[in-house]
Design a protein around this motif. Sequence first.
Motif, PDB file in Angstrom:
ATOM      1  N   THR A   1       0.835  -1.194   0.000  1.00  0.00           N
ATOM      2  CA  THR A   1       0.000   0.000   0.000  1.00  0.00           C
ATOM      3  C   THR A   1       0.874   1.249   0.000  1.00  0.00           C
ATOM      4  O   THR A   1       1.765   1.373   0.850  1.00  0.00           O
ATOM      5  CB  THR A   1      -0.915   0.020   1.225  1.00  0.00           C
ATOM      6  OG1 THR A   1      -1.717  -1.161   1.240  1.00  0.00           O
ATOM      7  CG2 THR A   1      -1.811   1.243   1.222  1.00  0.00           C
TER       8      THR A   1
ATOM      9  N   ASP B   1      -3.952   1.039   7.707  1.00  0.00           N
ATOM     10  CA  ASP B   1      -5.259   0.438   7.986  1.00  0.00           C
ATOM     11  C   ASP B   1      -5.215  -1.084   7.964  1.00  0.00           C
ATOM     12  O   ASP B   1      -6.216  -1.740   8.245  1.00  0.00           O
ATOM     13  CB  ASP B   1      -6.312   0.943   7.004  1.00  0.00           C
ATOM     14  CG  ASP B   1      -5.938   0.658   5.550  1.00  0.00           C
ATOM     15  OD1 ASP B   1      -4.860   0.063   5.313  1.00  0.00           O
ATOM     16  OD2 ASP B   1      -6.711   1.031   4.652  1.00  0.00           O
TER      17      ASP B   1
ATOM     18  N   LYS C   1      -5.174  -3.123   5.545  1.00  0.00           N
ATOM     19  CA  LYS C   1      -5.920  -3.781   4.477  1.00  0.00           C
ATOM     20  C   LYS C   1      -5.026  -4.503   3.481  1.00  0.00           C
ATOM     21  O   LYS C   1      -5.506  -5.336   2.712  1.00  0.00           O
ATOM     22  CB  LYS C   1      -6.771  -2.750   3.733  1.00  0.00           C
ATOM     23  CG  LYS C   1      -7.766  -1.997   4.612  1.00  0.00           C
ATOM     24  CD  LYS C   1      -8.731  -2.933   5.301  1.00  0.00           C
ATOM     25  CE  LYS C   1      -9.730  -2.164   6.138  1.00  0.00           C
ATOM     26  NZ  LYS C   1     -10.647  -3.058   6.890  1.00  0.00           N
ATOM     27  N   GLN C   2      -3.711  -4.188   3.477  1.00  0.00           N
ATOM     28  CA  GLN C   2      -2.822  -4.875   2.536  1.00  0.00           C
ATOM     29  C   GLN C   2      -2.511  -6.306   2.980  1.00  0.00           C
ATOM     30  O   GLN C   2      -1.877  -7.055   2.240  1.00  0.00           O
ATOM     31  CB  GLN C   2      -1.510  -4.095   2.366  1.00  0.00           C
ATOM     32  CG  GLN C   2      -0.637  -4.000   3.604  1.00  0.00           C
ATOM     33  CD  GLN C   2      -0.937  -2.787   4.445  1.00  0.00           C
ATOM     34  OE1 GLN C   2      -2.076  -2.401   4.603  1.00  0.00           O
ATOM     35  NE2 GLN C   2       0.092  -2.175   4.998  1.00  0.00           N
ATOM     36  N   TYR C   3      -2.950  -6.677   4.196  1.00  0.00           N
ATOM     37  CA  TYR C   3      -2.740  -8.034   4.692  1.00  0.00           C
ATOM     38  C   TYR C   3      -4.098  -8.707   4.847  1.00  0.00           C
ATOM     39  O   TYR C   3      -5.048  -8.110   5.363  1.00  0.00           O
ATOM     40  CB  TYR C   3      -2.010  -8.022   6.033  1.00  0.00           C
ATOM     41  CG  TYR C   3      -0.695  -7.280   5.991  1.00  0.00           C
ATOM     42  CD1 TYR C   3       0.433  -7.873   5.439  1.00  0.00           C
ATOM     43  CD2 TYR C   3      -0.596  -5.983   6.493  1.00  0.00           C
ATOM     44  CE1 TYR C   3       1.635  -7.187   5.388  1.00  0.00           C
ATOM     45  CE2 TYR C   3       0.617  -5.302   6.449  1.00  0.00           C
ATOM     46  CZ  TYR C   3       1.722  -5.906   5.903  1.00  0.00           C
ATOM     47  OH  TYR C   3       2.909  -5.217   5.855  1.00  0.00           O
ATOM     48  N   ALA C   4      -4.175  -9.949   4.420  1.00  0.00           N
ATOM     49  CA  ALA C   4      -5.454 -10.665   4.473  1.00  0.00           C
ATOM     50  C   ALA C   4      -5.842 -11.024   5.902  1.00  0.00           C
ATOM     51  O   ALA C   4      -7.030 -11.083   6.232  1.00  0.00           O
ATOM     52  CB  ALA C   4      -5.383 -11.926   3.616  1.00  0.00           C
ATOM     53  N   CYS C   5      -4.861 -11.268   6.747  1.00  0.00           N
ATOM     54  CA  CYS C   5      -5.148 -11.651   8.121  1.00  0.00           C
ATOM     55  C   CYS C   5      -3.964 -11.267   8.994  1.00  0.00           C
ATOM     56  O   CYS C   5      -2.929 -10.802   8.509  1.00  0.00           O
ATOM     57  CB  CYS C   5      -5.432 -13.158   8.231  1.00  0.00           C
ATOM     58  SG  CYS C   5      -4.052 -14.197   7.700  1.00  0.00           S
TER      59      CYS C   5
ATOM     60  N   TRP D   1      -2.189  -5.680  14.246  1.00  0.00           N
ATOM     61  CA  TRP D   1      -2.931  -5.715  12.978  1.00  0.00           C
ATOM     62  C   TRP D   1      -4.434  -5.694  13.225  1.00  0.00           C
ATOM     63  O   TRP D   1      -5.170  -4.983  12.532  1.00  0.00           O
ATOM     64  CB  TRP D   1      -2.575  -6.970  12.181  1.00  0.00           C
ATOM     65  CG  TRP D   1      -3.343  -7.059  10.901  1.00  0.00           C
ATOM     66  CD1 TRP D   1      -3.003  -6.522   9.696  1.00  0.00           C
ATOM     67  CD2 TRP D   1      -4.618  -7.697  10.701  1.00  0.00           C
ATOM     68  NE1 TRP D   1      -3.973  -6.785   8.759  1.00  0.00           N
ATOM     69  CE2 TRP D   1      -4.971  -7.498   9.343  1.00  0.00           C
ATOM     70  CE3 TRP D   1      -5.478  -8.402  11.538  1.00  0.00           C
ATOM     71  CZ2 TRP D   1      -6.153  -8.000   8.809  1.00  0.00           C
ATOM     72  CZ3 TRP D   1      -6.670  -8.901  11.006  1.00  0.00           C
ATOM     73  CH2 TRP D   1      -6.992  -8.705   9.655  1.00  0.00           C
TER      74      TRP D   1
ATOM     75  N   ALA E   1      -6.882  -2.983  11.651  1.00  0.00           N
ATOM     76  CA  ALA E   1      -7.829  -3.419  10.619  1.00  0.00           C
ATOM     77  C   ALA E   1      -9.283  -3.288  11.062  1.00  0.00           C
ATOM     78  O   ALA E   1     -10.161  -2.998  10.243  1.00  0.00           O
ATOM     79  CB  ALA E   1      -7.538  -4.865  10.220  1.00  0.00           C
ATOM     80  N   HIS E   2      -9.531  -3.496  12.374  1.00  0.00           N
ATOM     81  CA  HIS E   2     -10.923  -3.490  12.857  1.00  0.00           C
ATOM     82  C   HIS E   2     -11.269  -2.230  13.642  1.00  0.00           C
ATOM     83  O   HIS E   2     -12.367  -2.149  14.213  1.00  0.00           O
ATOM     84  CB  HIS E   2     -11.170  -4.728  13.721  1.00  0.00           C
ATOM     85  CG  HIS E   2     -10.900  -6.023  13.009  1.00  0.00           C
ATOM     86  ND1 HIS E   2     -11.521  -6.379  11.826  1.00  0.00           N
ATOM     87  CD2 HIS E   2     -10.053  -7.049  13.294  1.00  0.00           C
ATOM     88  CE1 HIS E   2     -11.089  -7.571  11.430  1.00  0.00           C
ATOM     89  NE2 HIS E   2     -10.185  -7.994  12.291  1.00  0.00           N
ATOM     90  N   ASN E   3     -10.321  -1.277  13.717  1.00  0.00           N
ATOM     91  CA  ASN E   3     -10.566   0.003  14.379  1.00  0.00           C
ATOM     92  C   ASN E   3     -11.035  -0.196  15.825  1.00  0.00           C
ATOM     93  O   ASN E   3     -12.061   0.344  16.257  1.00  0.00           O
ATOM     94  CB  ASN E   3     -11.606   0.817  13.595  1.00  0.00           C
ATOM     95  CG  ASN E   3     -11.627   2.274  14.013  1.00  0.00           C
ATOM     96  OD1 ASN E   3     -10.628   2.798  14.523  1.00  0.00           O
ATOM     97  ND2 ASN E   3     -12.750   2.941  13.827  1.00  0.00           N
TER      98      ASN E   3
END
Length: 341
Positions: A110, A232, A234-238, A323, A327-329
Motif C-alpha cells: 500500500t 489500515d 488492508k494490505q494483509y489478508a489476516c 494488525w 484493521a478493525h478500528n
Amino acid sequence: MQDVTLIGIDLGKHGFHVHGQDRHGKALLRRKFDRKQLITFFANFHSCTIVMEACAGAHWMARQLAKLGHEAKLISPQFVRPFVKGNKNDFIDAEAICEAASRPSMRFATPKTEAQQCLSALHRTRESLVRDRVKAINQVHGFLLEFGISLPTGQGTLRRLLSVLAEHTLPARLMSLIERLHAHIKYLDEQIEDIEKELGRQLRKDDLGQRLMTIPGVGPITASVLSAEVSDGKQYACARDFAASIGLVPRQYSTGGRANLLGISKRGDKNIRRLLVQCARSYMRQLERHTDRLARWVRSMLLRRHSNVVACALANKLARTAWAIAAHNTEYEMHEAATLP
C-alpha cells in the motif's frame, strides 16, 4: 495506445523506463522519460493500472499518479526478480514488473501517505543518531581502557565523565580528544531527545497510534513505527500475514507431506521485529504484575520453552494484535484469566 491496460515503470533517479501492454499481454508501449516528462505523459494518458517496485521515490510517484486518475500499485522487488527474462536492463525490468503484476495471486504494498513517510523519516534519523551515540560511547570506553581506566557501562557514567577523568593523569592530547567525544555525545543526546519529543507530539495526534499504545508492553516508539507501517492493515489478508511479513513466524521447509518448521524467518522490516521483541521482553520482565489471560499464557510457555523462544512467540502475538487493532478500528481489551474452582 487506448488498448493499454497495464503499465510497468522501472524507477530511476533521473530516467524512467515505461512498458505498457494490453489485457492479453501484448506490448504496446516502450518509452523512456525524465521525471517531468513522465508526469506530463500520464496527465494526458487515459486511466489505467500503473505498477512500480516499492523502492525510493515509489510512494511519492504513486500518490502523484493517483491524483491524475490512475490506479497505482507497488510490488516488492523480490517478487519481480523471477520474471526478468534473459539479460537485465531497464526496459526488461519494466516488462518484468508488468508480468509479475498480472499474476492473480500477486501481493502488493500500500502506498504510504506523506504523514507516514515523514514519521518513517523521523524514526530512521533517530536510529542513525542512536547508532552514532553508541559508537562514540564505545570509542570513549576503548580509548580509556588503553590507558588502564575501566568505566562502568551505561550512559550515567558518561554524564560524569569529566569528573572521573579529573581523578586520573592522562596525556593532554587524549584529554582533548575525550572532551571532544564527550561534547559530541551530549549533542547526540539533545538531538535524540528533540526527535523523541517530536514523535510524541505526532503520536498524540494519531488515533491509531494511541490505540496501539493500549497493547501491553508497547511504548511510544513502537506504536508510532507500527502506525506508520501498518496503516489500515488492508494490505494483509489476516493477522498472520502481517506477522509473517516481518519475519515472526517459523520458517518452513516441508516436503513429501512431512512438515518441518525451523526458527523464525526474519524476513521483512527488522526494525519492527526488533522493537516487538523488545516489547515482549519488557512485558515478561513485569510478568508478576499481570494476571490477565496473556500473562497466564506466557507463564505456561515459560515452563516449557526457553525465554528467548517465548519472547519471539509473544512478539508474534503482539504483531497480530496490532494488525487486528488497525484493521478493525478497535482497542486492546484486557481479558482476565479464568480461575479454576
